[in-house]
Design an enzyme around this catalytic site. Structure first.
Site, PDB file in Angstrom:
ATOM      1  N   GLY A  18      -1.145   7.328 -10.687  1.00 33.02           N
ATOM      2  CA  GLY A  18      -1.886   6.525  -9.712  1.00 33.02           C
ATOM      3  C   GLY A  18      -1.907   7.202  -8.347  1.00 33.02           C
ATOM      4  O   GLY A  18      -1.709   8.416  -8.227  1.00 33.02           O
TER       5      GLY A  18
ATOM      6  N   GLY B 224      12.941   6.527  -3.133  1.00 35.44           N
ATOM      7  CA  GLY B 224      11.811   6.895  -2.272  1.00 35.44           C
ATOM      8  C   GLY B 224      11.916   6.419  -0.833  1.00 35.44           C
ATOM      9  O   GLY B 224      10.921   6.483  -0.096  1.00 35.44           O
TER      10      GLY B 224
ATOM     11  N   LYS C 133      -6.751   2.647  -0.528  1.00 34.35           N
ATOM     12  CA  LYS C 133      -6.478   4.045  -0.134  1.00 34.35           C
ATOM     13  C   LYS C 133      -7.624   4.986  -0.484  1.00 34.35           C
ATOM     14  O   LYS C 133      -7.858   5.966   0.206  1.00 34.35           O
ATOM     15  CB  LYS C 133      -5.186   4.534  -0.787  1.00 34.35           C
ATOM     16  CG  LYS C 133      -3.932   3.963  -0.133  1.00 34.35           C
ATOM     17  CD  LYS C 133      -2.678   4.590  -0.702  1.00 34.35           C
ATOM     18  CE  LYS C 133      -1.439   3.994  -0.075  1.00 34.35           C
ATOM     19  NZ  LYS C 133      -0.201   4.624  -0.521  1.00 34.35           N
TER      20      LYS C 133
HETATM   21  P1  NAP Z   1      -0.623   2.688  -8.840  1.00 34.77           P
HETATM   22  O1  NAP Z   1      -1.768   3.334  -8.133  1.00 34.77           O
HETATM   23  O2  NAP Z   1      -0.784   1.341  -9.445  1.00 34.77           O
HETATM   24  O3  NAP Z   1      -0.172   3.722  -9.980  1.00 34.77           O
HETATM   25  C1  NAP Z   1       0.864   3.482 -10.882  1.00 34.77           C
HETATM   26  C2  NAP Z   1       0.534   4.181 -12.186  1.00 34.77           C
HETATM   27  O4  NAP Z   1       1.636   4.025 -13.074  1.00 34.77           O
HETATM   28  C3  NAP Z   1      -0.699   3.564 -12.856  1.00 34.77           C
HETATM   29  O5  NAP Z   1      -1.531   4.594 -13.358  1.00 34.77           O
HETATM   30  C4  NAP Z   1      -0.072   2.749 -13.960  1.00 34.77           C
HETATM   31  O6  NAP Z   1      -0.927   2.580 -15.064  1.00 34.77           O
HETATM   32  C5  NAP Z   1       1.108   3.631 -14.338  1.00 34.77           C
HETATM   33  N1  NAP Z   1       2.086   2.919 -15.141  1.00 34.77           N
HETATM   34  C6  NAP Z   1       2.427   1.599 -15.087  1.00 34.77           C
HETATM   35  N2  NAP Z   1       3.346   1.338 -16.046  1.00 34.77           N
HETATM   36  C7  NAP Z   1       3.588   2.497 -16.702  1.00 34.77           C
HETATM   37  C8  NAP Z   1       4.427   2.847 -17.799  1.00 34.77           C
HETATM   38  N3  NAP Z   1       5.190   1.940 -18.432  1.00 34.77           N
HETATM   39  N4  NAP Z   1       4.431   4.124 -18.199  1.00 34.77           N
HETATM   40  C9  NAP Z   1       3.627   5.038 -17.607  1.00 34.77           C
HETATM   41  N5  NAP Z   1       2.802   4.768 -16.593  1.00 34.77           N
HETATM   42  C10 NAP Z   1       2.787   3.512 -16.137  1.00 34.77           C
HETATM   43  O7  NAP Z   1       0.641   2.583  -7.881  1.00 34.77           O
HETATM   44  P2  NAP Z   1       1.078   3.629  -6.751  1.00 34.77           P
HETATM   45  O8  NAP Z   1       0.518   3.232  -5.455  1.00 34.77           O
HETATM   46  O9  NAP Z   1       0.816   4.995  -7.275  1.00 34.77           O
HETATM   47  O10 NAP Z   1       2.652   3.337  -6.676  1.00 34.77           O
HETATM   48  C11 NAP Z   1       3.532   3.692  -7.725  1.00 34.77           C
HETATM   49  C12 NAP Z   1       4.972   3.442  -7.303  1.00 34.77           C
HETATM   50  O11 NAP Z   1       5.306   4.289  -6.219  1.00 34.77           O
HETATM   51  C13 NAP Z   1       5.230   2.013  -6.826  1.00 34.77           C
HETATM   52  O12 NAP Z   1       6.493   1.624  -7.276  1.00 34.77           O
HETATM   53  C14 NAP Z   1       5.234   2.139  -5.326  1.00 34.77           C
HETATM   54  O13 NAP Z   1       6.045   1.177  -4.700  1.00 34.77           O
HETATM   55  C15 NAP Z   1       5.856   3.529  -5.167  1.00 34.77           C
HETATM   56  N6  NAP Z   1       5.463   4.181  -3.907  1.00 34.77           N
HETATM   57  C16 NAP Z   1       6.458   4.600  -3.097  1.00 34.77           C
HETATM   58  C17 NAP Z   1       6.143   5.242  -1.915  1.00 34.77           C
HETATM   59  C18 NAP Z   1       7.242   5.717  -1.015  1.00 34.77           C
HETATM   60  O14 NAP Z   1       6.959   6.037   0.149  1.00 34.77           O
HETATM   61  N7  NAP Z   1       8.467   5.795  -1.474  1.00 34.77           N
HETATM   62  C19 NAP Z   1       4.794   5.465  -1.569  1.00 34.77           C
HETATM   63  C20 NAP Z   1       3.800   5.023  -2.425  1.00 34.77           C
HETATM   64  C21 NAP Z   1       4.151   4.371  -3.598  1.00 34.77           C
HETATM   65  P3  NAP Z   1      -1.920   1.297 -15.077  1.00 34.77           P
HETATM   66  O15 NAP Z   1      -2.961   1.569 -14.041  1.00 34.77           O
HETATM   67  O16 NAP Z   1      -2.435   1.270 -16.471  1.00 34.77           O
HETATM   68  O17 NAP Z   1      -1.070   0.100 -14.732  1.00 34.77           O
END
Ligand code: NAP
Length: 295
Positions: A142, A256, A81
């Site tokens: 993230g 979501g 992305k």
């Molecule tokens: P990402 O870029 O990997 O970001 C996730 C963030 O959460 C990272 O900074 C990660 O840290 C952090 N994290 C992981 N475990 C944690 C904890 N125990 N406490 C606090 N922070 C923590 O992923 P993303 O693309 O942002 O996606 C995040 C979530 O949103 C996923 O579940 C995804 O399926 C969902 N999502 C949903 C939609 C929708 O349309 N509904 C769209 C996009 C994403 P680290 O980097 O250190 O692991």
């Protein structure tokens, strides 16, 4: 140009095989009788520039090959992305601020325009539910959290407090939010407790915590209050432990799924210029969730 040639759309990322986007977009094409198909293209980080320069063959995950000339638009998922930005001829100002693009259209044959419909999808959903976005606590910093933060700027939130297990990431996002022209003041904290949910109107989980059965519940009952709206970006499972706790306490809450739907609806409309068949797309998404529940 050959008339009535099938238009190809798709998703690039790595991995892509668990995505629900193909079902959602193909349902829309079928519903509207369009000669178009949405395919999943697994492109790893080393291949990304060769994809944009049309050097590698355009093959979907089943090995079927397509002509780049038929590719009219595509979505982008993890891990590209942010990386796609350098290949774009045009990028929306929101996507530049968010530093992430999830929807690209191809124009003039081989030029690319990128936008971010994740932020638009979240904005549409919380607007539809009339969520009070005054003071917000968010878990995660993230890509998805960045889109949520931009939506909160658009919704004129006053305060955004961010917790991520990587405190540097939370600080960077807070710094970016504070650099945008907005009413929102953001800061990072180093624990969930420090989100101080007692004076917040909205809690957003934008971390992946909750996707697995074995994931912990990060929030305790005593942190919640009746005027807090809980939004979990996770849609599979439909009810995370966080949402179950919120429901038990009688709080308003949502997963979501509609954000996913709306980002797809907006991507479809960006590509086609016509109204997306929202209901058909939503039914397809629900079908995918049910199918994955039964596997
Ligand atoms: P990402 O870029 O990997 O970001 C996730 C963030 O959460 C990272 O900074 C990660 O840290 C952090 N994290 C992981 N475990 C944690 C904890 N125990 N406490 C606090 N922070 C923590 O992923 P993303 O693309 O942002 O996606 C995040 C979530 O949103 C996923 O579940 C995804 O399926 C969902 N999502 C949903 C939609 C929708 O349309 N509904 C769209 C996009 C994403 P680290 O980097 O250190 O692991």
């Amino acid at each position: 140009m050959e008339l009535n040639k099938k238009q190809i759309y798709g998703l690039i990322g790595c991995p892509v095989k668990h995505s629900f986007s193909a079902a959602m977009h193909n349902a829309a094409f079928t519903h509207l009788g369009m000669n178009a198909e949405y395919k999943l293209f697994e492109i790893n980080p080393q291949e990304l520039k060769y994809f944009f320069h049309r050097i590698i063959p355009l093959k979907d995950i089943n090995g079927e090959e397509f002509s780049y000339n038929d590719l009219h638009g595509f979505n982008v998922t993890i891990p590209h992305k942010e990386a796609v930005l350098e290949f774009l001829n045009e990028t929306s100002s929101a996507a530049v601020d968010i530093k992430a693009v999830n929807t690209i259209s191809v124009y003039n044959g081989s030029e690319f325009k990128g936008i971010n419909t994740d932020f638009l999808g979240f904005t549409r959903h919380i607007t539809e539910m009339d969520v009070n976005t005054g003071k917000v606590g968010m878990i995660g910093a993230g890509g998805a959290a960045r889109a949520v933060a931009y939506a909160l700027k658009v919704k004129k939130a006053l305060e955004l407090v961010i917790y991520d297990q990587d405190n540097q990431k939370a600080k960077l996002l807070a710094r970016d939010v504070n650099s945008w022209d907005s009413t929102c003041s953001a800061y990072a904290v180093d624990s969930i407790e420090a989100l101080n949910l007692y004076d917040k109107t909205l809690l957003v989980n934008a971390s992946p915590v909750g996707m697995q059965d074995s994931d912990p519940l990060l929030i305790s009952e005593k942190m919640l209050h009746k005027d807090l709206f809980v939004y979990d970006l996770i849609y599979n499972p439909s009810d995370t432990k966080l949402l179950m706790l919120a429901k038990d306490q009688g709080l308003r809450c949502r997963n979501g799924l509609k954000m996913l739907l709306y980002q797809g609806v907006l991507a479809f409309e960006h590509w086609s210029g016509i109204d997306a068949p929202k209901e058909a797309m939503f039914e397809a998404l629900k079908g995918e969730i049910n199918a994955s529940d039964n596997t």
